[in-house]
Structure formats: structure tokens, C-alpha cells
Write an enzyme that holds these catalytic residues in place. Sequence first.
Site, short mmCIF file in Angstrom:
data_model
loop_
_atom_site.label_atom_id
_atom_site.label_comp_id
_atom_site.label_asym_id
_atom_site.label_seq_id
_atom_site.Cartn_x
_atom_site.Cartn_y
_atom_site.Cartn_z
N GLY A 100 0.87 -1.20 -0.10
CA GLY A 100 -0.11 -0.13 -0.01
C GLY A 100 0.89 1.07 0.11
CB SER A 157 -4.22 1.25 9.69
OG SER A 157 -5.59 1.89 9.51
CE LYS A 158 -1.15 -0.15 3.25
NZ LYS A 158 -0.53 -1.01 4.06
NE ARG A 159 -9.51 0.78 9.53
CZ ARG A 159 -8.84 -0.22 9.71
NH1 ARG A 159 -8.71 -1.21 8.76
NH2 ARG A 159 -8.20 -0.48 10.78
CG ASP A 160 -5.64 6.65 10.56
OD1 ASP A 160 -6.84 6.81 11.31
OD2 ASP A 160 -4.90 5.58 11.15
#
Length: 317
Positions: free
Chosen positions: A20, A257-260
Site C-alpha cells: 500500500g 493504518s491505511k484507513r487514516d
Amino acid sequence: MDKTSTQTPVKGRFAPSPTGRMHLGNVYTALLSWLSAKAAGGTWLLRIEDLDPQRSKYEFARQIEDDLHWLGLDWDEGGLDGHGPNGPYSQSRRHDIYMEYFGRLRDSGLTYPCFCTRADIMATQAPHLSDGRVVYAGTCRPAVMPSHDEEPARPHATRLYVPDESITFTDMIYGPQSVNLARECGDFVLRRADGAWAYQLAVVVDDALMGVTEVMRGNDLLQSAAQQIYLYRLLGFKAPRFGHLPLLCNAEGRRLSKRDSSLGMDELRRRHSPDDIIGMAAAAAGLIPHPVPTTPAELTATFSIKTIKTEFQINLL
Ligand code: GLU
């Protein structure tokens, strides 16, 4: 500081998994390992940890390199173009090297085949550690060490026997550590049933053969250092120094994480200059009191590992 660290030039490394885009937490890890190596007059290596064929993408690796360049975090060795004498620097291209060291362990009778599925492992009464990991209960562990010419035909993972022994080491940030291999780690996988190499084996072989002297990475891998030190010993390599970094958290106190996405490099690059982002990562680490624009090179002058904060939280920007 021990004698060897003053004699051997420091070689640090950054070993991202290209699954990612980087976020501020990855920038912070890269910056601190870069600074620690460069402030000591050493070099820094980039290794692409693309062992997982399903999740790793060449495009992510390319993007990580582009983000590092843009931030001013340049590497002396490695990367996708593989410059340097210890390549290849992408794990997906090192199969034969892992096979050789794996073969040594297997031929010494230190491994055994394991037929357990993930569901089998979760269903056993294995101790569940506080961080959610499961210690393998030893279901497939033979009472007598197997001979290597009895390699079974049906698909199996290969595990390493671990003794009931504690590994002690001094982490550069968290200080003295002691981890009992049998109780806290269990017999761990070196090669998965689908043939993929396990991180623990690959990282040790790579750091050793690439001449890395200093490993700085997130503290989620603190306990892995014990497994790795044990493998260094079995393979006859000298272990590097380890420094584990506290993980950056978001405003809710959870690991980034990638969600942030507001702290992902895509968004950060749209809204900030490289110097702003380096300033944010440096302030989060406690290297500077406030997030003011700065460069990695400027930070080397005053860098001291002792200033790294081990408890902090950053607010979403
Ligand atoms: N590839 C691992 C990751 O991206 C890092 C492993 C290490 O630094 O030893 O989380």
C-alpha cells in the site's frame, strides 16, 4: 556503546512491504532509521519485502521509492534498481538464497513438517498472548527429530523447533529484553505450505548477507527480534543491534493504518511540502519541540536516539 559498534561502520535499513501507500507512521520509521545511520556516518539500505505474492505490488514499491526521494530520504544501496553488491534487494527474487539457508536448518534436523491449517491452530488450546498472537501448541512436533530425507509429499509448512530458553538482548530504545522462545513464541514457521518464505527466515538471511548492523523498525516487531536472534545464532551470523520504535497513533489512540487517509502520503503530498512532513514526523518522535519545516539532513546534526519519545499520540492534521 560496545566496542564493535565503534569499529564497524553503521549500516541501517528500511524494509517496507509494498502492500500500500506509505503513511506518516512509515515516514517516521524511515526517517529515524535513516537518521540513526547517517548521524553515525553510516549508510542506509532499502529492501523491498515483497514476500507475500497476493498483497505485494510492484506499483506500491515504485511509489514508496518516489515518496522517499521526494522526502529527501535517499538510500545508498538497494531498491528496485538493486544497486549495490548484496542484491537482489527484492525478497521475491531471493528464493535460491533462502532455500540454501533453509536447507541448512532442515538438514541439521532443526525443523519439522506441519500439516495444521489455520483453523486447526486456532482450535487448539494454545496460549493466546495478550496481543492476539497464538503460540503454536506443537501438534505436529515429532517426539524424535525427523531425518530430512523423510520429506512428506503432501503440502506442509515447515517449522523450527525452539528450545525452552530465554533470549536476552538490549533494545536501543526499550532497553533490556528477555523473551522465552518456547512460552512466548513457540515453534515458528520458516516456509509456508504454499511455498512462500516466512518473514522471520527471510529477514535474518537478508539483514545478515546485506551487512546490516542496525535494525530500527516498529515495536510491533520487538518480540520477533528474539526469534531472529535465535536464527542468527543457528545460522552462525552475528546479530545486528535492534531499536524498536513506538508506533504513531491517530486521534483515537489507535495505531496508524491505511484507513487514516488524511495521514497517507497521497493526501500529505497534496497539502504539504516535504519539509513540513519531515517536521511533523520529527516532532512526533520528540526530536524537535514543534512541527516546523526541516530536512532529514538538518536533523542529523542534533540527532540522539535518547530523545525519542516512547509514549505519544499525534493528532490528525
Ligand atoms: N516488512 C516489514 C514491514 O513493512 C518490516 C520488517 C522489518 O523491518 O524487519 O512491516
